[in-house]
Design a protein around this motif. Structure first.
Motif, mmCIF file in Angstrom:
data_model
loop_
_atom_site.group_PDB
_atom_site.id
_atom_site.type_symbol
_atom_site.label_atom_id
_atom_site.label_comp_id
_atom_site.label_asym_id
_atom_site.label_seq_id
_atom_site.Cartn_x
_atom_site.Cartn_y
_atom_site.Cartn_z
ATOM 1 N N ARG A 230 0.720 -1.007 0.058
ATOM 2 C CA ARG A 230 -0.100 0.029 0.141
ATOM 3 C C ARG A 230 1.013 1.188 -0.020
ATOM 4 N NH1 ARG A 230 -5.233 -0.244 2.613
ATOM 5 N NH2 ARG A 230 -4.694 1.602 3.615
ATOM 6 N N SER A 231 0.428 2.293 -0.489
ATOM 7 C CA SER A 231 1.177 3.625 -0.589
ATOM 8 C C SER A 231 1.303 4.274 0.825
ATOM 9 C CB SER A 231 0.679 4.603 -1.605
ATOM 10 O OG SER A 231 -0.799 4.903 -1.307
ATOM 11 N N ASP A 232 0.171 3.994 1.914
ATOM 12 C CA ASP A 232 0.583 4.542 3.114
ATOM 13 C C ASP A 232 1.156 3.787 4.218
ATOM 14 O OD1 ASP A 232 -1.389 2.433 3.364
ATOM 15 O OD2 ASP A 232 -2.783 3.718 4.405
ATOM 16 N N SER A 233 1.707 2.700 3.922
ATOM 17 C CA SER A 233 2.415 2.023 4.669
ATOM 18 C C SER A 233 3.693 1.616 4.092
ATOM 19 C CB SER A 233 1.729 0.467 5.149
ATOM 20 O OG SER A 233 1.316 -0.075 4.005
ATOM 21 N N PRO A 234 4.452 0.569 4.751
ATOM 22 C CA PRO A 234 5.545 0.146 4.259
ATOM 23 C C PRO A 234 5.545 -0.224 2.677
ATOM 24 C CG PRO A 234 5.639 -0.921 6.227
ATOM 25 C CD PRO A 234 4.315 -0.241 6.071
ATOM 26 N N ARG A 235 6.306 0.647 1.810
ATOM 27 C CA ARG A 235 6.010 0.501 0.340
ATOM 28 C C ARG A 235 6.494 -0.600 -0.408
ATOM 29 N NH1 ARG A 235 5.723 7.003 -0.310
ATOM 30 N NH2 ARG A 235 3.707 7.008 0.963
ATOM 31 N N SER A 236 7.206 -1.581 0.511
ATOM 32 C CA SER A 236 7.913 -2.695 0.039
ATOM 33 C C SER A 236 7.867 -3.958 0.646
ATOM 34 C CB SER A 236 9.282 -2.380 -0.280
ATOM 35 O OG SER A 236 10.119 -3.080 -0.815
ATOM 36 N N LYS A 237 7.649 -4.993 0.216
ATOM 37 C CA LYS A 237 7.273 -5.992 1.139
ATOM 38 C C LYS A 237 8.068 -7.181 0.303
ATOM 39 C CE LYS A 237 4.149 -8.942 3.659
ATOM 40 N NZ LYS A 237 2.752 -9.063 3.753
ATOM 41 N N GLY A 238 8.865 -7.982 0.843
ATOM 42 C CA GLY A 238 9.447 -8.956 0.005
ATOM 43 C C GLY A 238 10.094 -8.506 -1.551
ATOM 44 N N ASP A 239 9.499 -9.018 -2.570
ATOM 45 C CA ASP A 239 10.093 -8.753 -4.110
ATOM 46 C C ASP A 239 8.866 -7.715 -4.423
ATOM 47 O OD1 ASP A 239 12.329 -9.850 -4.053
ATOM 48 O OD2 ASP A 239 11.226 -12.058 -4.462
ATOM 49 N N VAL A 240 8.051 -7.312 -3.793
ATOM 50 C CA VAL A 240 7.171 -6.244 -4.186
ATOM 51 C C VAL A 240 7.176 -4.891 -3.775
ATOM 52 C CG1 VAL A 240 4.529 -6.005 -4.654
ATOM 53 C CG2 VAL A 240 5.585 -8.207 -4.501
ATOM 54 N N SER A 241 7.009 -3.820 -4.583
ATOM 55 C CA SER A 241 7.250 -2.620 -4.064
ATOM 56 C C SER A 241 6.098 -1.489 -4.942
ATOM 57 C CB SER A 241 8.435 -1.754 -4.142
ATOM 58 O OG SER A 241 8.957 -1.743 -5.540
ATOM 59 N N ILE A 242 5.814 -0.428 -4.401
ATOM 60 C CA ILE A 242 4.739 0.512 -4.932
ATOM 61 C C ILE A 242 5.289 1.834 -4.774
ATOM 62 C CG2 ILE A 242 3.381 0.597 -2.682
ATOM 63 C CD1 ILE A 242 0.814 0.912 -4.503
ATOM 64 N N ALA A 243 5.057 2.608 -5.793
ATOM 65 C CA ALA A 243 5.598 4.232 -5.942
ATOM 66 C C ALA A 243 4.631 5.030 -6.492
ATOM 67 C CB ALA A 243 6.635 4.310 -6.484
ATOM 68 N N ASP A 244 4.088 5.912 -5.697
ATOM 69 C CA ASP A 244 3.119 6.852 -6.282
ATOM 70 C C ASP A 244 3.787 8.087 -6.876
ATOM 71 O OD1 ASP A 244 0.633 7.876 -7.065
ATOM 72 O OD2 ASP A 244 0.102 8.506 -4.775
ATOM 73 N N ASP A 245 3.123 8.520 -8.085
ATOM 74 C CA ASP A 245 3.630 9.878 -8.663
ATOM 75 C C ASP A 245 2.375 10.865 -8.842
ATOM 76 O OD1 ASP A 245 4.440 12.077 -10.244
ATOM 77 O OD2 ASP A 245 5.711 10.814 -11.538
ATOM 78 N N PRO A 246 1.932 11.430 -7.739
ATOM 79 C CA PRO A 246 0.704 11.973 -7.932
ATOM 80 C C PRO A 246 0.740 13.291 -9.126
ATOM 81 C CG PRO A 246 1.589 12.543 -5.980
ATOM 82 C CD PRO A 246 2.411 11.510 -6.347
ATOM 83 N N ASP A 247 1.801 13.676 -9.282
ATOM 84 C CA ASP A 247 1.783 14.575 -10.614
ATOM 85 C C ASP A 247 1.623 14.067 -11.907
ATOM 86 O OD1 ASP A 247 2.622 16.634 -8.815
ATOM 87 O OD2 ASP A 247 4.847 16.194 -9.042
ATOM 88 N N GLN A 248 1.901 13.133 -12.013
ATOM 89 C CA GLN A 248 1.556 12.339 -13.204
ATOM 90 C C GLN A 248 0.297 11.505 -13.295
ATOM 91 O OE1 GLN A 248 3.437 12.819 -16.090
ATOM 92 N NE2 GLN A 248 4.445 14.131 -14.838
ATOM 93 N N LEU A 249 -0.367 11.486 -11.989
ATOM 94 C CA LEU A 249 -1.629 10.524 -11.612
ATOM 95 C C LEU A 249 -1.285 9.144 -12.025
ATOM 96 C CD1 LEU A 249 -4.190 13.155 -13.130
ATOM 97 C CD2 LEU A 249 -3.186 12.723 -10.576
#
Length: 104
Positions: free
Chosen positions: A62-81
């Motif tokens: 999730r974007s509001d908690s640790p953004r990486s877990k194992g081999d999966v990560s998430i990154a938000d770019d709100p300027d680019q939506l």
């Protein structure tokens, strides 16, 4: 023999519009998946989950908690939506259906 991992992606928008995309990559490699969203969702939590059954979604990152877990990560770019999910070291067990989600 090199195996290919197939990720099938469900993308649901705020208007309940669902689209489907398929990503495939060699076993052991990485894939980065873009999930686009509307401006009204800019400040909302984004998430990535694996779907086992239609009514259940097992959240991986999730974007509001640790953004990486194992081999999966998430990154938000709100300027680019757009938020991106990267899955590294893909294995056959990773094949399946996934969901790009935005909490409304």
């Amino acid at each position: 023999m090199e195996r290919t991992v197939l990720l099938l992606l469900l993308i649901s928008g705020p208007a309940s519009i669902v689209t489907y995309r398929a990503f495939s990559a060699p076993s052991g490699s990485s894939v980065t998946i873009p999930c686009h969203y509307k401006k009204m969702c800019k400040h909302h939590v984004k998430y990535w989950c694996k779907i086992y059954y239609w009514i259940y979604c097992s959240t991986m990152v999730r974007s509001d908690s640790p953004r990486s877990k194992g081999d999966v990560s998430i990154a938000d770019d709100p300027d680019q939506l757009v938020f991106t999910v990267t899955m590294r070291n893909l294995q056959e067990k990773d094949a399946g259906w996934y969901w790009c989600g935005v909490e409304i």
